[in-house]
Design a protein around this motif. Structure first.
Motif, PDB file in Angstrom:
ATOM      1  N   SER A 319     -15.698 -34.426  36.490  1.00 61.12           N
ATOM      2  CA  SER A 319     -14.875 -34.796  35.337  1.00 61.12           C
ATOM      3  C   SER A 319     -13.961 -33.650  34.937  1.00 61.12           C
ATOM      4  O   SER A 319     -12.781 -33.864  34.621  1.00 61.12           O
ATOM      5  CB  SER A 319     -15.766 -35.195  34.158  1.00 61.12           C
ATOM      6  OG  SER A 319     -16.524 -36.345  34.462  1.00 61.12           O
ATOM      7  N   LEU A 320     -14.483 -32.443  34.963  1.00 59.89           N
ATOM      8  CA  LEU A 320     -13.659 -31.277  34.631  1.00 59.89           C
ATOM      9  C   LEU A 320     -12.568 -31.073  35.676  1.00 59.89           C
ATOM     10  O   LEU A 320     -11.421 -30.741  35.336  1.00 59.89           O
ATOM     11  CB  LEU A 320     -14.534 -30.025  34.516  1.00 59.89           C
ATOM     12  CG  LEU A 320     -15.463 -29.977  33.292  1.00 59.89           C
ATOM     13  CD1 LEU A 320     -16.378 -28.764  33.368  1.00 59.89           C
ATOM     14  CD2 LEU A 320     -14.656 -29.940  32.002  1.00 59.89           C
ATOM     15  N   TYR A 369      -8.670 -28.410  25.938  1.00 59.61           N
ATOM     16  CA  TYR A 369      -9.083 -29.700  25.408  1.00 59.61           C
ATOM     17  C   TYR A 369      -9.952 -30.453  26.423  1.00 59.61           C
ATOM     18  O   TYR A 369     -10.889 -31.170  26.042  1.00 59.61           O
ATOM     19  CB  TYR A 369      -7.863 -30.544  25.042  1.00 59.61           C
ATOM     20  CG  TYR A 369      -7.133 -30.061  23.809  1.00 59.61           C
ATOM     21  CD1 TYR A 369      -7.811 -29.857  22.614  1.00 59.61           C
ATOM     22  CD2 TYR A 369      -5.762 -29.809  23.843  1.00 59.61           C
ATOM     23  CE1 TYR A 369      -7.155 -29.406  21.486  1.00 59.61           C
ATOM     24  CE2 TYR A 369      -5.092 -29.362  22.722  1.00 59.61           C
ATOM     25  CZ  TYR A 369      -5.787 -29.161  21.539  1.00 59.61           C
ATOM     26  OH  TYR A 369      -5.129 -28.713  20.423  1.00 59.61           O
ATOM     27  N   VAL A 370      -9.647 -30.306  27.701  1.00 53.91           N
ATOM     28  CA  VAL A 370     -10.469 -30.937  28.743  1.00 53.91           C
ATOM     29  C   VAL A 370     -11.902 -30.419  28.653  1.00 53.91           C
ATOM     30  O   VAL A 370     -12.869 -31.201  28.672  1.00 53.91           O
ATOM     31  CB  VAL A 370      -9.884 -30.671  30.143  1.00 53.91           C
ATOM     32  CG1 VAL A 370     -10.831 -31.178  31.222  1.00 53.91           C
ATOM     33  CG2 VAL A 370      -8.518 -31.324  30.289  1.00 53.91           C
ATOM     34  N   LEU A 371     -12.053 -29.116  28.557  1.00 53.37           N
ATOM     35  CA  LEU A 371     -13.386 -28.522  28.444  1.00 53.37           C
ATOM     36  C   LEU A 371     -14.117 -29.049  27.215  1.00 53.37           C
ATOM     37  O   LEU A 371     -15.293 -29.410  27.280  1.00 53.37           O
ATOM     38  CB  LEU A 371     -13.271 -26.992  28.371  1.00 53.37           C
ATOM     39  CG  LEU A 371     -12.849 -26.275  29.656  1.00 53.37           C
ATOM     40  CD1 LEU A 371     -12.533 -24.819  29.360  1.00 53.37           C
ATOM     41  CD2 LEU A 371     -13.954 -26.367  30.701  1.00 53.37           C
ATOM     42  N   LEU A 372     -13.409 -29.102  26.097  1.00 60.23           N
ATOM     43  CA  LEU A 372     -14.025 -29.556  24.852  1.00 60.23           C
ATOM     44  C   LEU A 372     -14.437 -31.019  24.935  1.00 60.23           C
ATOM     45  O   LEU A 372     -15.581 -31.379  24.631  1.00 60.23           O
ATOM     46  CB  LEU A 372     -13.057 -29.351  23.685  1.00 60.23           C
ATOM     47  CG  LEU A 372     -12.852 -27.906  23.217  1.00 60.23           C
ATOM     48  CD1 LEU A 372     -11.652 -27.803  22.289  1.00 60.23           C
ATOM     49  CD2 LEU A 372     -14.100 -27.405  22.503  1.00 60.23           C
ATOM     50  N   SER A 377     -18.768 -34.740  25.162  1.00 63.14           N
ATOM     51  CA  SER A 377     -19.243 -36.072  25.545  1.00 63.14           C
ATOM     52  C   SER A 377     -20.563 -35.978  26.300  1.00 63.14           C
ATOM     53  O   SER A 377     -21.474 -36.801  26.095  1.00 63.14           O
ATOM     54  CB  SER A 377     -18.195 -36.784  26.409  1.00 63.14           C
ATOM     55  OG  SER A 377     -17.038 -37.080  25.669  1.00 63.14           O
ATOM     56  N   ALA A 378     -20.684 -34.992  27.169  1.00 66.06           N
ATOM     57  CA  ALA A 378     -21.926 -34.806  27.917  1.00 66.06           C
ATOM     58  C   ALA A 378     -23.085 -34.475  26.985  1.00 66.06           C
ATOM     59  O   ALA A 378     -24.198 -34.993  27.152  1.00 66.06           O
ATOM     60  CB  ALA A 378     -21.750 -33.707  28.960  1.00 66.06           C
ATOM     61  N   ALA A 430     -13.579 -23.603  23.362  1.00 65.24           N
ATOM     62  CA  ALA A 430     -13.851 -24.094  24.715  1.00 65.24           C
ATOM     63  C   ALA A 430     -14.809 -23.161  25.453  1.00 65.24           C
ATOM     64  O   ALA A 430     -15.719 -23.622  26.160  1.00 65.24           O
ATOM     65  CB  ALA A 430     -12.543 -24.231  25.489  1.00 65.24           C
ATOM     66  N   VAL A 431     -14.628 -21.862  25.284  1.00 67.33           N
ATOM     67  CA  VAL A 431     -15.517 -20.888  25.932  1.00 67.33           C
ATOM     68  C   VAL A 431     -16.941 -21.034  25.393  1.00 67.33           C
ATOM     69  O   VAL A 431     -17.925 -21.037  26.158  1.00 67.33           O
ATOM     70  CB  VAL A 431     -15.000 -19.455  25.708  1.00 67.33           C
ATOM     71  CG1 VAL A 431     -16.034 -18.426  26.171  1.00 67.33           C
ATOM     72  CG2 VAL A 431     -13.682 -19.241  26.442  1.00 67.33           C
ATOM     73  N   ILE A 432     -17.063 -21.185  24.075  1.00 65.58           N
ATOM     74  CA  ILE A 432     -18.384 -21.369  23.469  1.00 65.58           C
ATOM     75  C   ILE A 432     -19.046 -22.635  24.000  1.00 65.58           C
ATOM     76  O   ILE A 432     -20.240 -22.648  24.320  1.00 65.58           O
ATOM     77  CB  ILE A 432     -18.255 -21.435  21.930  1.00 65.58           C
ATOM     78  CG1 ILE A 432     -17.821 -20.078  21.378  1.00 65.58           C
ATOM     79  CG2 ILE A 432     -19.572 -21.871  21.300  1.00 65.58           C
ATOM     80  CD1 ILE A 432     -17.456 -20.108  19.900  1.00 65.58           C
TER      81      ILE A 432
END
Length: 451
Positions: A319-320, A369-372, A377-378, A430-432
């Motif tokens: 997904s990422l 935003y993709v990472l977030l 969602s996961a 996102a890093v967190i």
């Protein structure tokens, strides 16, 4: 319909779930664009009245999305465990849960909307139009809430096509109903702005029949008696536990937009206008990514229920990867065509220039935003919804209050300090998220190892 998401190849499942969902998001967004365009045809006051209703409407949207997320997670977990009877009980209780909240929101909205709009400065025709639009919308809240939940039930079973078909159909239906109800004709009286709201409510009502029929036809909805919809403490408690943090996370978005707008307002109305246009362009650019949220949640929920943690890791990785590809395309397009995109919404040179500067930085945030989106969602799929709320409070409220004044005022960066503040805030969040999700997945894998 793919009822078991625990065995089929994950790449095919992601595409099968995400693509229809992404198409549905696009038509849903365009549905709202059409409403806004028609309101503007009536008058500037009508357009402003519709905008005034957004905070109240967003509460309905946030609650609906929260219940939807909770239902997808709990039904998916039960299906993954092979407990179909339990999944069907959650199906019925989620419908009941949605009805209770819809009735409560309608009653509260009708009671307090006049005070809210008056507090926000509305009076005279402005207030009358806002109340006319909002009252119709509130009376149709039950239809909207049920559609949210029925779409989540379908998602949890691996079906995103049915809801996509509904969203595409009502988009075209709305193109006809909006002007008809606004201007009247063929036995319909002229309704003006409330006519736009009635067009939306009508399409949502038709959606109830279509989605309910689809659930019955696909044998997702069991034969039931009215007593099966009676609230049960355990199921309502689980839905509240999973749905409330997700709803509150969505509400932090509204607060975050208010904070950015407040700081941007210090630099003139052109900057505020540029930010408003820029966010719409950003939303359009991110639409292809939104389908990954649905596919990640559905796949994670079932595989977590089944204990297939390796598949959850694979879902995250793929997904990422897909998300980064889509984000890279969106970033490139926005950077190259930012001036043209801004010009499509405004002819004011100062607004266009401010928007180009905003998009030049914001486009670099798309991968964050993709990472977030995917990671949150996961985490919702593995029944950790509280994390989404915490990261929302961090990203939308806590850090902006520290970073924006520091960069924009103390360091003298001006409005660019706000835009770079969004960059820093989003990427740090996102890093967190990545660190936390990596730790959680490893912990879950360790906990499932044989003793």
């Amino acid at each position: 319909m793919t009822t078991d998401l625990t065995t089929a190849p994950i790449p095919a499942l992601i595409r099968r779930l995400a693509i229809p969902s992404g198409i549905g998001f696009f038509f849903n967004t365009m549905f709202n664009v059409v409403d806004t365009w028609y309101a503007g045809r009536l008058s500037t006051t009508a357009l402003a009245a519709m905008s005034l209703c957004f905070p109240v409407f967003f509460i309905i949207l946030a609650v609906g999305a929260g219940i939807s997320t909770g239902a997808t997670t709990l039904i998916g977990n039960a299906l993954g465990r092979g407990q179909r009877d339990e999944a069907q009980r959650f199906v019925l209780q989620s419908l009941s849960f949605a009805l209770v909240h819809a009735v409560a929101l309608t009653a509260l909205g009708l009671a307090f909307a006049p005070r809210i709009f008056t507090f926000m400065g509305a009076e005279g025709e402005y207030l009358t139009l806002a109340l006319g639009y909002m009252n119709v919308t509130l009376c149709g809240a039950t239809f909207s809430m049920l559609n949210f939940v029925m779409s989540s039930i379908l998602n949890s079973h691996g079906n995103t096509v049915t809801y996509r078909n509904f969203l595409v159909t009502v988009f075209f239906l709305n193109l006809v109903l909006d002007p008809w109800f606004m201007y009247g004709g063929l036995g319909v009286p002229t309704m003006g702005l409330p006519g736009i709201a009635l067009a939306t409510v009508s399409t949502q009502c038709l959606g109830n029949f279509y989605l309910f029929g689809s659930l019955s036809r696909l044998k997702v909805l069991p034969v039931f008696a009215l007593r099966d919809l009676w609230p049960r403490r355990y199921y309502y408690g689980e839905l509240m536990k999973q749905g409330f943090p997700s709803a509150m996370n969505m509400m932090t978005v509204t607060v975050g937009v208010f904070i950015i707008t407040w700081f941007a307002g210090r630099f003139g109305k052109e900057v505020v206008a540029a930010y408003g246009i820029g966010t719409r362009i950003e939303q359009l650019a991110l639409l292809p990514i939104m389908g990954l949220n649905v596919s990640t949640l559905a796949l994670t929920a079932q595989n977590f229920g089944a204990g297939n943690l390796k598949r959850i890791r694979q879902v995250l990785a793929l997904s990422l990867r897909y998300g980064f590809i889509l984000a890279a395309i969106g970033t490139a397009l926005v950077l190259v065509f930012s001036a043209d995109l801004m010009s499509a919404f405004s002819r004011d040179g100062a607004v266009i220039a401010a928007g180009v500067r905003y998009l030049g930085i914001e486009a670099l945030v798309f991968p964050a935003y993709v990472l977030l989106y995917v990671c949150v969602s996961a985490m919702q799929g593995v029944k950790r919804p509280g994390f989404a709320l915490l990261i929302g409070l961090y990203r939308q409220i806590a850090v902006p209050f520290l970073v924006f004044p520091l960069l924009a005022i103390m360091l003298g960066w001006g409005v660019m300090g706000i835009w770079w503040g969004i960059f820093i805030t989003t990427w740090s969040a996102a890093v967190i998220v990545v660190i936390y999700v990596t730790w959680i997945v490893k912990k879950l894998e360790k906990d499932t190892l044989p003793a």
